[in-house]
Design an enzyme around this catalytic site. Structure first.
Site, PDB file in Angstrom:
ATOM      1  N   GLY A   1       6.518   3.023   3.012  1.00 51.06           N
ATOM      2  CA  GLY A   1       6.208   4.302   2.408  1.00 51.06           C
ATOM      3  C   GLY A   1       5.073   4.186   1.441  1.00 51.06           C
ATOM      4  O   GLY A   1       3.995   3.808   1.833  1.00 51.06           O
ATOM      5  N   SER A   2       5.317   4.507   0.177  1.00 48.16           N
ATOM      6  CA  SER A   2       4.271   4.433  -0.824  1.00 48.16           C
ATOM      7  C   SER A   2       4.680   5.215  -2.056  1.00 48.16           C
ATOM      8  O   SER A   2       5.666   5.953  -2.044  1.00 48.16           O
ATOM      9  CB  SER A   2       2.945   4.989  -0.296  1.00 48.16           C
ATOM     10  OG  SER A   2       2.553   4.303   0.865  1.00 48.16           O
TER      11      SER A   2
END
Length: 694
Positions: free
Chosen positions: A201-202
């Site tokens: 993800g991030s």
């Protein structure tokens, strides 16, 4: 900083029109490769009148400057080959779908994925859909890549069979990467699940000029992906009249997918857009029931050559829903994937190019609405002081059900579940300049971009999870911190990003220790976790044990059955629902840790290192599962631990009036993998010390 002293010899690259041939007309590639911190002057023929400059800084981050967009992308192809040719050729080989014939049985699963999802045909469709100018830029990138490989026969190593590369390779790579991101399947409905699926993800943050101590907007770009293969990034600055952009691209793509110009910047996080629908077919041979009638699958057999082994037959099957695959539990299911295979967002590559010309957050979002991406969130800021967040994609228009239908198998025989339209990008959730003065995302629902949350009822139904479905602690840690600040300085914002506090420990650890006290076989584990500082610093003894305990409770954290209750949707849970069960999983975690040969009080820096040889340093950071925002995911193996994924590019952009914007960044694993690439300093130590390059 890039040194401006010009290398005294000119390299003339002859790229014959329509071919990949190039000839070095001056010094050898090895001489060039020793010139980190210098500039290369290149002349792109025909005609010899088109000049490029490539400046390398001490980290092997290039600045490619030219007179137009085609020469710039030619230069990008050239520098990517000089730094990462083998990695990129391996990526293209997988995307072509014939890697097993070249490199053996280990690549057969990749070829099966390509064939079974019909990616060959879809690549042709995506390629035909590109605008002529997009393809011209891509073609220039290929020419530059091929030219570098032609002049230096060492580039690419044992993957040179792929040469020359063509625009179709780039489009195939983009399609495959988009498909891989979209088919991440934590429940194994159609594809093998991975315990780290939800961790890919991030993070991203933007603070408005009104909330910043500088009086100007700030942006932190922080993707977390696997550190190899199609998820690996390349950092660069590219300049030609009308465009000056610094950012990162996935290896093998011709321009940046996120970054900043003097006027505007954005980062991406993977969003939970429900693009994939999975249908249970109840097959009888090659027949299935749909709308009360028996239908036949469309079946095509493919003979796949395998180097060093017998050929394999791979069957491509399609129902009215889409490609048919065999799920991990042996069930044959059909998949329908919006934005990629069905109603594809073929504009994605051109969209990223056009986004880099925007001058404001509002303009960024307008570009996306006209040329949508298939997925991702966009967290953005600009030099005017504005900020915003956008839920990218074109998810299915579902006439029935809700978001949770994307997390179960749908009845394949009932036509009411077969969607045929997708939402317009302009109808996706967004916020610009919220009253809070900040936006953030850690892969959770878009309703939590800011505070107060966005009202889900204002947007199309079934496009995102509800606020009570937040399944890790990163967004909770992020939002709690942001809401507590009156003003936010650049140093504080970077401190948030590098936070290594395990918020989950603050919720459960006291009760876990109380329940485990008195268990004779866990006395040492209780001592370790009592002394642990509840952080994931490289020397935080006890973190690894707590992390492994958390992994044993992965599903309970995700569905919140581990906890007694949550104070509010999207808020912080409280306590353990079943302390005795938590003690049992602590016993399991202890056994796993000792089974790796690590000590019970191991820190992350003891079990994993960054870099190789004498330059290796201890690992640092931790898992988003427990609320650590400095991402570094590890997993146990039979003989220790291995790195899985984590922070990749971290960039803090401080916007100013146009022309005065500044930024600091770090690409954790560095910019080069190719032997003979321009030499560079390791960036591991910068990241491990919670700093950025200056």
């Amino acid at each position: 900083m890039t040194q401006t002293r010009v290398f005294p010899r000119r390299f003339v690259l002859r790229a014959a029109a329509g071919t990949a041939a190039a000839t070095m007309m001056a010094n050898s590639g090895s001489a060039v490769a020793s010139l980190a911190g210098q500039q290369w002057q290149l002349t792109r023929e025909p005609g010899g009148a088109r000049h490029l400059k490539v400046g390398w800084d001490e980290w092997a981050v290039p600045t490619v400057s030219a007179k137009d967009e085609f020469d710039v992308t030619y230069g990008v192809g050239y520098v990517q080959a000089r730094t990462n040719a083998r990695e990129i050729l391996d990526i293209y080989g997988r995307a072509r779908g014939g890697a097993a014939a070249l490199w053996g049985p280990d690549y057969l699963a990749e070829d099966e994925f390509t064939i079974q999802l019909g990616l060959h045909t879809k690549t042709d469709l995506w390629t035909r859909a590109q605008k002529p100018k997009t393809l011209a830029r891509v073609r220039a990138f290929c020419e530059g890549f091929n030219a570098a490989c032609s002049e230096n026969a060492e580039l690419g190593g044992d993957r040179r069979e792929i040469l020359p590369v063509t625009p179709r390779d780039i489009i195939a790579h983009l399609l495959r990467a988009s498909t891989r991101f979209t088919t991440l399947d934590s429940q194994g409905l159609a594809f093998p699940p991975d315990q780290f699926t939800n961790t890919v993800g991030s993070n991203g943050w933007a603070v408005s000029g009104g909330r910043s101590t500088t009086g100007h907007a700030m942006l932190v770009i922080n993707p977390h992906l696997v550190w190899r293969g199609y998820q690996r990034f390349f950092e660069m600055r590219t300049r030609h009249p009308g465009r000056d952009f610094h950012g990162v691209t996935l290896l093998g793509l011709p321009w940046q997918q996120m970054g900043y110009s003097p006027a505007v910047g954005w980062g991406h996080t993977v969003n939970p857009v429900p693009n994939m629908s999975v249908y249970d077919l109840n097959l009888s041979g090659n027949r299935y029931l749909y709308n009360g009638r028996q239908r036949r699958l469309k079946v095509t057999e493919h003979r796949v050559e395998v180097r060093g082994a017998e050929p394999v037959t791979v069957v491509e099957r399609h129902s009215v829903h889409g490609p048919v695959v065999t799920a991990p539990d042996g069930t044959d299911v059909a998949v329908r994937i919006a934005g990629v295979l069905h109603h594809p967002a073929t504009s994605a590559l051109e969209s990223w190019w056009r986004l880099s010309f925007a001058t404001s957050v509002q303009e960024l979002f307008k570009v996306h609405d006209g040329a949508p991406l298939p997925l991702f969130n966009m967290i953005a800021a600009d030099a005017l002081g504005s900020i915003g967040a956008l839920y990218c994609g074109t998810p299915p228009v579902r006439a029935h059900g809700d978001f949770d239908d994307s997390k179960r198998r749908l009845p394949g025989d009932d036509p009411k579940w077969l969607w045929r339209r997708v939402h317009q990008a302009s109808r996706m959730p967004r916020v610009i300049n919220p009253e809070s003065g900040w936006v953030q995302n850690c892969n959770e629902t878009p309703w939590l971009y800011t505070d107060p949350p966005l009202p889900a009822e204002d947007w199309p139904s079934a496009i995102a999870p509800s606020v009570d479905q937040v399944d890790d602690f990163r967004p909770i840690a992020s939002r709690r911190w942001l809401k507590a600040q009156k003003k936010i300085s650049p140093e504080q914002l970077l401190g948030l990003k590098f936070s290594k506090r395990a918020l989950l420990a603050d919720v459960v650890l006291d009760e876990l220790l109380a329940a485990a006290t008195g268990e004779t076989d866990l006395e040492d584990a209780v001592q370790v976790l009592t002394a642990w500082d509840r952080r994931a610093n490289q020397d935080s003894e006890g973190y690894v044990l707590f992390y492994l305990w958390s992994m044993q409770n992965l599903s309970g954290i995700g569905d919140k059955t581990l906890f007694r209750c949550a104070a509010e949707p999207g808020g912080l849970p409280t306590g353990l629902a079943d302390p005795a069960a938590a003690v049992a999983t602590l016993r399991d975690a202890k056994a796993i840790l000792l089974g790796t040969g690590a000590p019970l009080d191991a820190s992350v820096g003891q079990v994993v290192s960054l870099g190789d040889g004498p330059d290796a340093i201890p690992g640092d950071g931790g898992s988003g599962l427990v609320g650590v925002l400095k991402a570094f995911e590890i997993m146990p193996t039979a003989d220790g631990f291995k790195k899985v994924l984590g922070d990749t590019w971290v960039s803090l952009v401080q916007f100013r009036p146009v022309g005065e914007t500044t930024a600091e960044s770090v690409l954790v694993y560095g910019n080069a993998t190719e032997p003979g690439a321009p030499p560079s300093k390791s960036q591991y130590a910068v990241w491990a010390s919670d700093r950025l390059r200056t």
